[in-house]
Motif scaffolding. Structure first.
Motif, short mmCIF file in Angstrom:
data_model
loop_
_atom_site.label_atom_id
_atom_site.label_comp_id
_atom_site.label_asym_id
_atom_site.label_seq_id
_atom_site.Cartn_x
_atom_site.Cartn_y
_atom_site.Cartn_z
N LEU A 124 0.80 -1.21 0.00
CA LEU A 124 0.00 0.00 0.00
C LEU A 124 0.84 1.27 0.00
CD1 LEU A 124 -2.72 -1.08 2.61
CD2 LEU A 124 -2.80 -1.26 0.13
N ASN A 125 2.09 1.20 0.44
CA ASN A 125 2.93 2.41 0.54
C ASN A 125 4.32 2.16 -0.01
OD1 ASN A 125 3.72 0.63 2.53
ND2 ASN A 125 4.13 2.24 4.06
N PRO A 126 4.46 2.05 -1.33
CA PRO A 126 5.77 1.77 -1.92
C PRO A 126 6.84 2.76 -1.43
CG PRO A 126 4.06 1.71 -3.58
CD PRO A 126 3.43 2.24 -2.33
N LYS A 127 8.04 2.21 -1.13
CA LYS A 127 9.24 2.97 -0.74
C LYS A 127 9.12 3.68 0.61
CE LYS A 127 10.61 3.78 -5.54
NZ LYS A 127 11.00 4.78 -6.56
N GLN A 128 8.12 3.31 1.40
CA GLN A 128 7.99 3.88 2.75
C GLN A 128 8.20 2.80 3.80
OE1 GLN A 128 4.42 6.22 3.34
NE2 GLN A 128 4.47 7.02 1.22
N ARG A 129 8.53 3.24 5.03
CA ARG A 129 8.73 2.32 6.15
C ARG A 129 7.83 2.75 7.30
NH1 ARG A 129 11.06 -0.07 2.76
NH2 ARG A 129 13.03 -1.23 2.88
N PRO A 130 7.23 1.79 8.01
CA PRO A 130 7.23 0.36 7.71
C PRO A 130 6.42 0.07 6.45
CG PRO A 130 5.66 0.82 9.45
CD PRO A 130 6.38 2.12 9.19
N ALA A 131 6.76 -1.03 5.80
CA ALA A 131 6.01 -1.44 4.61
C ALA A 131 4.66 -1.97 5.05
CB ALA A 131 6.77 -2.50 3.85
N VAL A 132 3.61 -1.54 4.39
CA VAL A 132 2.25 -1.97 4.70
C VAL A 132 1.70 -2.75 3.52
CG1 VAL A 132 -0.08 -1.24 5.35
CG2 VAL A 132 1.90 0.09 6.13
N TYR A 133 1.24 -3.97 3.82
CA TYR A 133 0.72 -4.86 2.77
C TYR A 133 -0.73 -5.20 3.04
CZ TYR A 133 5.64 -5.63 1.60
OH TYR A 133 6.96 -5.46 1.23
N SER A 134 -1.40 -5.57 1.96
CA SER A 134 -2.78 -6.04 2.06
C SER A 134 -2.93 -7.26 1.16
CB SER A 134 -3.75 -4.94 1.59
OG SER A 134 -5.06 -5.46 1.49
N PRO A 135 -3.76 -8.24 1.55
CA PRO A 135 -3.95 -9.43 0.71
C PRO A 135 -4.90 -9.19 -0.47
CG PRO A 135 -5.30 -9.62 2.65
CD PRO A 135 -4.51 -8.34 2.82
N ASP A 136 -5.53 -8.03 -0.53
CA ASP A 136 -6.51 -7.75 -1.58
C ASP A 136 -6.35 -6.30 -2.02
OD1 ASP A 136 -8.67 -7.37 -3.25
OD2 ASP A 136 -10.03 -8.59 -2.01
N GLU A 137 -6.00 -6.11 -3.27
CA GLU A 137 -5.77 -4.75 -3.78
C GLU A 137 -7.06 -3.95 -3.82
OE1 GLU A 137 -3.88 -2.59 -7.79
OE2 GLU A 137 -3.93 -4.78 -7.61
N ASP A 138 -8.18 -4.62 -4.06
CA ASP A 138 -9.44 -3.91 -4.23
C ASP A 138 -10.21 -3.69 -2.92
OD1 ASP A 138 -9.07 -3.82 -7.03
OD2 ASP A 138 -9.83 -5.87 -7.22
N ASP A 139 -10.01 -4.58 -1.97
CA ASP A 139 -10.75 -4.48 -0.70
C ASP A 139 -9.75 -4.45 0.46
OD1 ASP A 139 -12.63 -4.43 1.27
OD2 ASP A 139 -13.14 -6.58 1.12
N ILE A 140 -9.32 -3.25 0.83
CA ILE A 140 -8.24 -3.10 1.82
C ILE A 140 -8.86 -3.06 3.22
CG2 ILE A 140 -6.24 -1.76 2.54
CD1 ILE A 140 -6.21 -0.58 -0.29
N THR A 141 -9.14 -4.22 3.77
CA THR A 141 -9.67 -4.31 5.14
C THR A 141 -8.64 -4.92 6.07
OG1 THR A 141 -10.66 -6.45 4.62
CG2 THR A 141 -12.04 -4.49 4.32
N GLU A 142 -7.75 -5.73 5.56
CA GLU A 142 -6.75 -6.44 6.35
C GLU A 142 -5.37 -5.94 5.95
OE1 GLU A 142 -5.61 -11.13 7.31
OE2 GLU A 142 -7.09 -10.62 5.77
N THR A 143 -4.53 -5.60 6.93
CA THR A 143 -3.20 -5.06 6.64
C THR A 143 -2.13 -5.73 7.49
OG1 THR A 143 -3.45 -3.28 8.27
CG2 THR A 143 -4.11 -2.79 5.97
N LEU A 144 -0.90 -5.60 7.02
CA LEU A 144 0.26 -6.13 7.72
C LEU A 144 1.41 -5.14 7.57
CD1 LEU A 144 1.83 -8.48 9.17
CD2 LEU A 144 2.38 -9.31 6.85
N GLU A 145 1.98 -4.72 8.75
CA GLU A 145 3.11 -3.81 8.74
C GLU A 145 4.38 -4.60 9.03
OE1 GLU A 145 2.58 -0.57 11.39
OE2 GLU A 145 0.55 -0.10 10.69
N ILE A 146 5.44 -4.36 8.24
CA ILE A 146 6.71 -5.06 8.42
C ILE A 146 7.83 -4.03 8.42
CG2 ILE A 146 8.34 -6.75 7.44
CD1 ILE A 146 5.96 -8.17 6.19
N GLU A 147 8.72 -4.13 9.42
CA GLU A 147 9.89 -3.24 9.53
C GLU A 147 11.15 -3.89 8.97
OE1 GLU A 147 10.25 -0.21 10.71
OE2 GLU A 147 8.56 0.23 12.01
#
Length: 339
Positions: A57-80
Protein backbone atom coordinates in the motif's frame (compact mmCIF):
# COMPACT_ATOMS: atom_id res chain seq x y z
CA UNK A 1 9.51 -20.70 -7.73
CA UNK A 2 13.23 -19.95 -7.45
CA UNK A 3 12.97 -16.85 -5.28
CA UNK A 4 10.50 -18.48 -2.86
CA UNK A 5 12.73 -21.50 -2.28
CA UNK A 6 15.56 -19.11 -1.41
CA UNK A 7 13.50 -17.53 1.39
CA UNK A 8 11.51 -20.55 2.63
CA UNK A 9 13.18 -20.39 6.09
CA UNK A 10 13.00 -16.64 6.47
CA UNK A 11 10.84 -15.32 9.35
CA UNK A 12 10.19 -11.96 10.97
CA UNK A 13 7.58 -10.25 13.07
CA UNK A 14 4.97 -7.80 11.95
CA UNK A 15 1.83 -5.99 13.09
CA UNK A 16 -1.35 -7.49 11.70
CA UNK A 17 -4.73 -5.73 11.67
CA UNK A 18 -7.52 -8.16 10.74
CA UNK A 19 -10.14 -5.42 10.20
CA UNK A 20 -9.98 -1.63 10.11
CA UNK A 21 -11.53 -1.48 13.62
CA UNK A 22 -9.37 -4.23 15.17
CA UNK A 23 -6.28 -3.64 17.27
CA UNK A 24 -2.92 -4.30 15.66
CA UNK A 25 -1.50 -7.63 16.72
CA UNK A 26 2.08 -8.83 16.64
CA UNK A 27 2.45 -11.91 14.49
CA UNK A 28 5.19 -14.10 13.06
CA UNK A 29 5.53 -13.69 9.30
CA UNK A 30 6.92 -16.62 7.23
CA UNK A 31 6.61 -18.09 3.79
CA UNK A 32 4.38 -21.04 2.99
CA UNK A 33 3.59 -22.76 -0.31
CA UNK A 34 3.00 -19.66 -2.51
CA UNK A 35 1.62 -17.84 0.52
CA UNK A 36 2.65 -15.61 3.41
CA UNK A 37 1.72 -17.27 6.69
CA UNK A 38 0.75 -15.13 9.69
CA UNK A 39 1.04 -17.00 13.02
CA UNK A 40 0.73 -16.07 16.68
CA UNK A 41 3.56 -16.54 19.14
CA UNK A 42 2.38 -20.09 19.79
CA UNK A 43 2.93 -20.92 16.12
CA UNK A 44 -0.79 -21.15 15.41
CA UNK A 45 -1.60 -20.02 11.90
CA UNK A 46 -3.94 -17.02 11.86
CA UNK A 47 -4.04 -16.23 8.12
CA UNK A 48 -2.61 -17.25 4.77
CA UNK A 49 -2.08 -14.54 2.17
CA UNK A 50 -1.61 -15.55 -1.48
CA UNK A 51 1.63 -14.17 -2.89
CA UNK A 52 -0.19 -13.74 -6.21
CA UNK A 53 -2.64 -11.29 -4.61
CA UNK A 54 -0.52 -9.46 -2.02
CA UNK A 55 -0.27 -5.73 -2.62
CA UNK A 56 1.94 -3.08 -1.04
CA UNK A 57 0.00 0.00 0.00
CA UNK A 58 2.93 2.41 0.54
CA UNK A 59 5.77 1.77 -1.92
CA UNK A 60 9.24 2.97 -0.74
CA UNK A 61 7.99 3.88 2.75
CA UNK A 62 8.73 2.32 6.15
CA UNK A 63 7.23 0.36 7.71
CA UNK A 64 6.01 -1.44 4.61
CA UNK A 65 2.25 -1.97 4.70
CA UNK A 66 0.72 -4.86 2.77
CA UNK A 67 -2.78 -6.04 2.06
CA UNK A 68 -3.95 -9.43 0.71
CA UNK A 69 -6.51 -7.75 -1.58
CA UNK A 70 -5.77 -4.75 -3.78
CA UNK A 71 -9.44 -3.91 -4.23
CA UNK A 72 -10.75 -4.48 -0.70
CA UNK A 73 -8.24 -3.10 1.82
CA UNK A 74 -9.67 -4.31 5.14
CA UNK A 75 -6.75 -6.44 6.35
CA UNK A 76 -3.20 -5.06 6.64
CA UNK A 77 0.26 -6.13 7.72
CA UNK A 78 3.11 -3.81 8.74
CA UNK A 79 6.71 -5.06 8.42
CA UNK A 80 9.89 -3.24 9.53
CA UNK A 81 12.44 -5.96 8.62
CA UNK A 82 14.29 -4.87 5.47
CA UNK A 83 15.28 -8.45 4.63
CA UNK A 84 11.68 -9.68 4.71
CA UNK A 85 10.50 -6.62 2.80
CA UNK A 86 13.14 -7.26 0.11
CA UNK A 87 12.17 -10.95 -0.05
CA UNK A 88 8.47 -10.16 -0.51
CA UNK A 89 9.26 -7.56 -3.18
CA UNK A 90 11.53 -9.96 -5.07
CA UNK A 91 9.04 -12.82 -4.99
CA UNK A 92 6.14 -10.59 -6.04
CA UNK A 93 8.24 -9.18 -8.89
CA UNK A 94 9.00 -12.70 -10.13
CA UNK A 95 5.32 -13.61 -9.95
CA UNK A 96 4.46 -10.47 -11.93
CA UNK A 97 6.93 -11.37 -14.66
CA UNK A 98 5.29 -14.76 -15.15
CA UNK A 99 1.75 -13.49 -14.81
CA UNK A 100 -0.34 -13.38 -18.03
CA UNK A 101 -0.82 -9.78 -19.18
CA UNK A 102 -4.18 -9.45 -20.94
CA UNK A 103 -3.40 -5.93 -22.05
CA UNK A 104 -0.15 -7.00 -23.63
CA UNK A 105 -1.88 -9.98 -25.21
CA UNK A 106 -4.61 -7.73 -26.55
CA UNK A 107 -1.98 -5.36 -27.91
CA UNK A 108 -0.16 -8.18 -29.68
CA UNK A 109 -3.41 -9.58 -31.01
CA UNK A 110 -4.39 -6.12 -32.23
CA UNK A 111 -0.97 -5.58 -33.79
CA UNK A 112 -1.21 -9.00 -35.46
CA UNK A 113 -4.65 -8.16 -36.80
CA UNK A 114 -3.40 -4.87 -38.22
CA UNK A 115 -0.43 -6.66 -39.79
CA UNK A 116 -2.74 -9.23 -41.37
CA UNK A 117 -5.04 -6.51 -42.70
CA UNK A 118 -2.04 -4.59 -44.04
CA UNK A 119 -0.69 -7.74 -45.71
CA UNK A 120 -4.08 -8.45 -47.27
CA UNK A 121 -4.32 -4.84 -48.43
CA UNK A 122 -0.83 -4.98 -49.93
CA UNK A 123 -0.84 -8.44 -51.51
CA UNK A 124 -4.46 -9.47 -52.06
CA UNK A 125 -6.52 -6.29 -52.41
CA UNK A 126 -4.81 -4.85 -55.54
CA UNK A 127 -5.27 -8.11 -57.44
CA UNK A 128 -8.86 -8.54 -56.28
CA UNK A 129 -9.66 -4.92 -57.14
CA UNK A 130 -8.10 -5.33 -60.58
CA UNK A 131 -10.01 -8.55 -61.32
CA UNK A 132 -13.32 -7.08 -60.17
CA UNK A 133 -12.84 -3.87 -62.15
CA UNK A 134 -11.98 -5.81 -65.31
CA UNK A 135 -15.14 -7.86 -64.89
CA UNK A 136 -17.49 -4.86 -64.66
CA UNK A 137 -16.09 -2.30 -67.12
CA UNK A 138 -18.64 -2.22 -69.98
CA UNK A 139 -17.70 -2.38 -73.64
CA UNK A 140 -18.80 1.20 -74.27
CA UNK A 141 -16.37 2.43 -71.60
CA UNK A 142 -13.57 0.25 -73.03
CA UNK A 143 -14.17 1.78 -76.46
CA UNK A 144 -14.16 5.28 -74.99
CA UNK A 145 -10.85 4.64 -73.20
CA UNK A 146 -9.34 3.12 -76.35
CA UNK A 147 -10.48 6.09 -78.40
CA UNK A 148 -8.93 8.51 -75.89
CA UNK A 149 -5.65 6.58 -75.92
CA UNK A 150 -5.64 6.56 -79.73
CA UNK A 151 -6.09 10.34 -79.74
CA UNK A 152 -3.15 10.76 -77.37
CA UNK A 153 -0.97 8.43 -79.47
CA UNK A 154 -1.82 10.44 -82.59
CA UNK A 155 -0.09 13.45 -81.04
CA UNK A 156 3.14 11.44 -81.07
CA UNK A 157 2.73 9.13 -84.06
CA UNK A 158 0.75 11.48 -86.27
CA UNK A 159 -2.79 11.45 -87.62
CA UNK A 160 -4.02 8.11 -89.03
CA UNK A 161 -3.37 7.64 -92.72
CA UNK A 162 -6.52 7.93 -94.79
CA UNK A 163 -7.59 7.77 -98.45
CA UNK A 164 -10.92 6.73 -99.86
CA UNK A 165 -9.62 3.58 -101.58
CA UNK A 166 -7.14 2.84 -98.80
CA UNK A 167 -9.88 3.00 -96.14
CA UNK A 168 -12.01 0.67 -98.23
CA UNK A 169 -9.14 -1.82 -98.46
CA UNK A 170 -8.55 -1.52 -94.70
CA UNK A 171 -12.21 -2.31 -94.07
CA UNK A 172 -11.90 -5.38 -96.33
CA UNK A 173 -8.92 -6.55 -94.27
CA UNK A 174 -10.90 -6.08 -91.03
CA UNK A 175 -13.81 -8.09 -92.43
CA UNK A 176 -11.51 -10.81 -93.74
CA UNK A 177 -9.62 -11.40 -90.46
CA UNK A 178 -11.64 -10.16 -87.49
CA UNK A 179 -14.38 -12.76 -87.60
CA UNK A 180 -17.11 -11.79 -85.12
CA UNK A 181 -14.89 -9.35 -83.22
CA UNK A 182 -15.38 -5.61 -83.36
CA UNK A 183 -12.04 -4.27 -84.63
CA UNK A 184 -10.93 -0.82 -85.69
CA UNK A 185 -7.68 -0.67 -87.70
CA UNK A 186 -5.61 2.50 -87.78
CA UNK A 187 -2.45 3.01 -89.83
CA UNK A 188 -0.17 5.59 -88.22
CA UNK A 189 2.67 7.31 -90.07
CA UNK A 190 5.55 7.17 -87.55
CA UNK A 191 6.79 6.98 -83.97
CA UNK A 192 5.37 3.61 -82.96
CA UNK A 193 6.23 -0.09 -83.08
CA UNK A 194 5.05 -2.20 -85.99
CA UNK A 195 1.77 -2.93 -84.23
CA UNK A 196 -0.01 -2.55 -80.91
CA UNK A 197 -3.57 -2.73 -79.62
CA UNK A 198 -5.84 -0.74 -77.29
CA UNK A 199 -8.99 -1.41 -75.29
CA UNK A 200 -12.18 -1.27 -77.31
CA UNK A 201 -10.86 -3.27 -80.29
CA UNK A 202 -8.39 -0.70 -81.66
CA UNK A 203 -5.37 -2.13 -83.49
CA UNK A 204 -2.66 0.33 -84.52
CA UNK A 205 -0.32 -0.49 -87.39
CA UNK A 206 2.86 1.26 -88.50
CA UNK A 207 2.79 2.52 -92.12
CA UNK A 208 5.94 0.49 -92.74
CA UNK A 209 3.76 -2.63 -92.79
CA UNK A 210 1.92 -1.35 -95.87
CA UNK A 211 4.82 0.34 -97.63
CA UNK A 212 7.88 -1.84 -97.00
CA UNK A 213 6.54 -5.28 -97.95
CA UNK A 214 5.41 -6.66 -101.27
CA UNK A 215 2.46 -8.68 -100.03
CA UNK A 216 -0.39 -8.02 -97.59
CA UNK A 217 0.28 -11.25 -95.66
CA UNK A 218 2.83 -9.45 -93.47
CA UNK A 219 0.34 -6.77 -92.48
CA UNK A 220 -2.32 -9.43 -91.96
CA UNK A 221 0.07 -11.44 -89.77
CA UNK A 222 0.64 -8.49 -87.43
CA UNK A 223 -3.10 -7.93 -87.36
CA UNK A 224 -3.65 -11.54 -86.26
CA UNK A 225 -0.87 -11.37 -83.66
CA UNK A 226 -2.32 -8.24 -82.02
CA UNK A 227 -5.81 -9.66 -82.15
CA UNK A 228 -4.55 -12.79 -80.40
CA UNK A 229 -2.78 -10.75 -77.71
CA UNK A 230 -6.02 -8.89 -77.01
CA UNK A 231 -7.83 -12.23 -76.66
CA UNK A 232 -5.26 -13.77 -74.33
CA UNK A 233 -4.94 -10.72 -72.05
CA UNK A 234 -7.68 -8.18 -71.49
CA UNK A 235 -6.33 -4.94 -73.03
CA UNK A 236 -7.57 -3.07 -69.94
CA UNK A 237 -5.34 -5.15 -67.65
CA UNK A 238 -1.93 -3.69 -68.57
CA UNK A 239 -3.48 -0.22 -68.50
CA UNK A 240 -4.82 -0.67 -64.97
CA UNK A 241 -1.62 -2.33 -63.75
CA UNK A 242 0.29 0.69 -65.03
CA UNK A 243 -2.29 3.11 -63.59
CA UNK A 244 -2.13 1.66 -60.06
CA UNK A 245 -4.65 0.94 -57.31
CA UNK A 246 -5.88 4.50 -56.89
CA UNK A 247 -6.74 4.99 -60.57
CA UNK A 248 -8.29 1.51 -60.74
CA UNK A 249 -10.50 2.29 -57.75
CA UNK A 250 -11.42 5.60 -59.36
CA UNK A 251 -12.49 3.82 -62.56
CA UNK A 252 -14.57 1.38 -60.54
CA UNK A 253 -16.33 4.08 -58.51
CA UNK A 254 -16.56 7.01 -60.94
CA UNK A 255 -16.10 5.41 -64.35
CA UNK A 256 -13.20 7.73 -65.14
CA UNK A 257 -9.41 7.44 -65.44
CA UNK A 258 -7.29 10.57 -64.86
CA UNK A 259 -6.09 12.16 -68.08
CA UNK A 260 -2.48 12.18 -66.83
CA UNK A 261 -2.62 8.39 -66.34
CA UNK A 262 -3.74 7.91 -69.93
CA UNK A 263 -0.98 10.27 -71.14
CA UNK A 264 1.65 8.16 -69.38
CA UNK A 265 0.22 4.89 -70.66
CA UNK A 266 0.04 6.17 -74.25
CA UNK A 267 3.76 6.92 -74.16
CA UNK A 268 4.46 3.57 -72.48
CA UNK A 269 2.65 1.70 -75.25
CA UNK A 270 4.93 3.18 -77.90
CA UNK A 271 8.10 1.94 -76.19
CA UNK A 272 7.09 -1.23 -74.30
CA UNK A 273 8.21 -4.57 -75.82
CA UNK A 274 5.46 -6.82 -77.13
CA UNK A 275 4.37 -9.84 -75.15
CA UNK A 276 5.77 -13.00 -76.82
CA UNK A 277 3.18 -15.36 -78.26
CA UNK A 278 3.22 -19.12 -78.16
CA UNK A 279 4.07 -20.28 -81.68
CA UNK A 280 1.59 -23.17 -81.65
CA UNK A 281 -1.29 -20.95 -80.62
CA UNK A 282 -0.32 -18.38 -83.24
CA UNK A 283 -0.07 -21.05 -85.92
CA UNK A 284 -3.64 -22.07 -85.05
CA UNK A 285 -4.76 -18.51 -85.70
CA UNK A 286 -3.02 -18.48 -89.09
CA UNK A 287 -4.64 -21.81 -89.95
CA UNK A 288 -8.11 -20.55 -88.96
CA UNK A 289 -7.65 -17.35 -90.95
CA UNK A 290 -6.35 -19.19 -94.04
CA UNK A 291 -3.18 -17.13 -93.89
CA UNK A 292 0.49 -18.01 -94.41
CA UNK A 293 2.64 -17.57 -91.28
CA UNK A 294 6.09 -17.42 -92.92
CA UNK A 295 5.78 -13.84 -94.30
CA UNK A 296 5.03 -12.62 -90.78
CA UNK A 297 7.83 -14.76 -89.36
CA UNK A 298 10.44 -13.28 -91.71
CA UNK A 299 9.17 -9.75 -91.01
CA UNK A 300 9.69 -10.39 -87.30
CA UNK A 301 13.15 -11.88 -87.81
CA UNK A 302 14.71 -11.69 -91.30
CA UNK A 303 17.17 -14.45 -90.33
CA UNK A 304 14.33 -16.77 -89.32
CA UNK A 305 16.30 -17.99 -86.30
CA UNK A 306 13.81 -16.92 -83.63
CA UNK A 307 10.72 -17.64 -85.71
CA UNK A 308 11.78 -20.95 -87.27
CA UNK A 309 8.71 -22.75 -85.93
CA UNK A 310 6.37 -20.33 -87.73
CA UNK A 311 8.35 -20.85 -90.94
CA UNK A 312 8.66 -24.64 -90.89
CA UNK A 313 5.10 -25.22 -89.68
CA UNK A 314 3.48 -22.70 -92.02
CA UNK A 315 -0.01 -24.20 -92.57
CA UNK A 316 0.05 -23.14 -96.23
CA UNK A 317 3.65 -23.89 -97.13
CA UNK A 318 2.62 -26.15 -100.03
CA UNK A 319 -0.83 -24.77 -100.88
CA UNK A 320 -2.02 -21.28 -101.71
CA UNK A 321 -4.75 -19.89 -99.41
CA UNK A 322 -7.39 -17.39 -100.47
CA UNK A 323 -5.65 -14.02 -101.03
CA UNK A 324 -5.95 -11.61 -98.14
CA UNK A 325 -6.67 -8.74 -100.51
CA UNK A 326 -6.90 -8.43 -104.27
CA UNK A 327 -3.99 -6.77 -106.06
CA UNK A 328 -6.01 -3.58 -106.52
CA UNK A 329 -6.98 -3.47 -102.84
CA UNK A 330 -3.38 -4.02 -101.76
CA UNK A 331 -2.13 -1.24 -104.03
CA UNK A 332 -4.78 1.09 -102.60
CA UNK A 333 -3.75 0.17 -99.06
CA UNK A 334 -0.08 0.72 -99.87
CA UNK A 335 -0.96 4.27 -100.86
CA UNK A 336 -3.12 5.04 -97.80
CA UNK A 337 -0.43 7.37 -96.39
CA UNK A 338 0.25 9.14 -99.67
CA UNK A 339 -2.11 12.06 -99.07
Amino acid sequence: MTALSKYERLETTGLWRETPDAQRREVVVSFGNATIVLSDMNNTALAHWSLHAIHRLNPKQRPAVYSPDEDDITETLEIEDDTMIGAIEEICAEIERHRPHPRRLRWWLLAGSFAMVAALAFFWLPGALLRHTLSVVPEVKRYEIGQTLATKIKRIAGQPCSTTNGNRALAMLEERLSGDQEVKLLVLPAGMPKATHLPGGFILLNRALVEDYEEPDVLAGYFLAEQLRSQLTDPMEPLLRSAGVRATFGLLTTGEIPDAVLDDYAEELLTAPQTPLDAQILLGEFQSASLRSSPYAYAEDPTGETTIELIEADPFITTAPTPVLSDGEWVALQNICSE
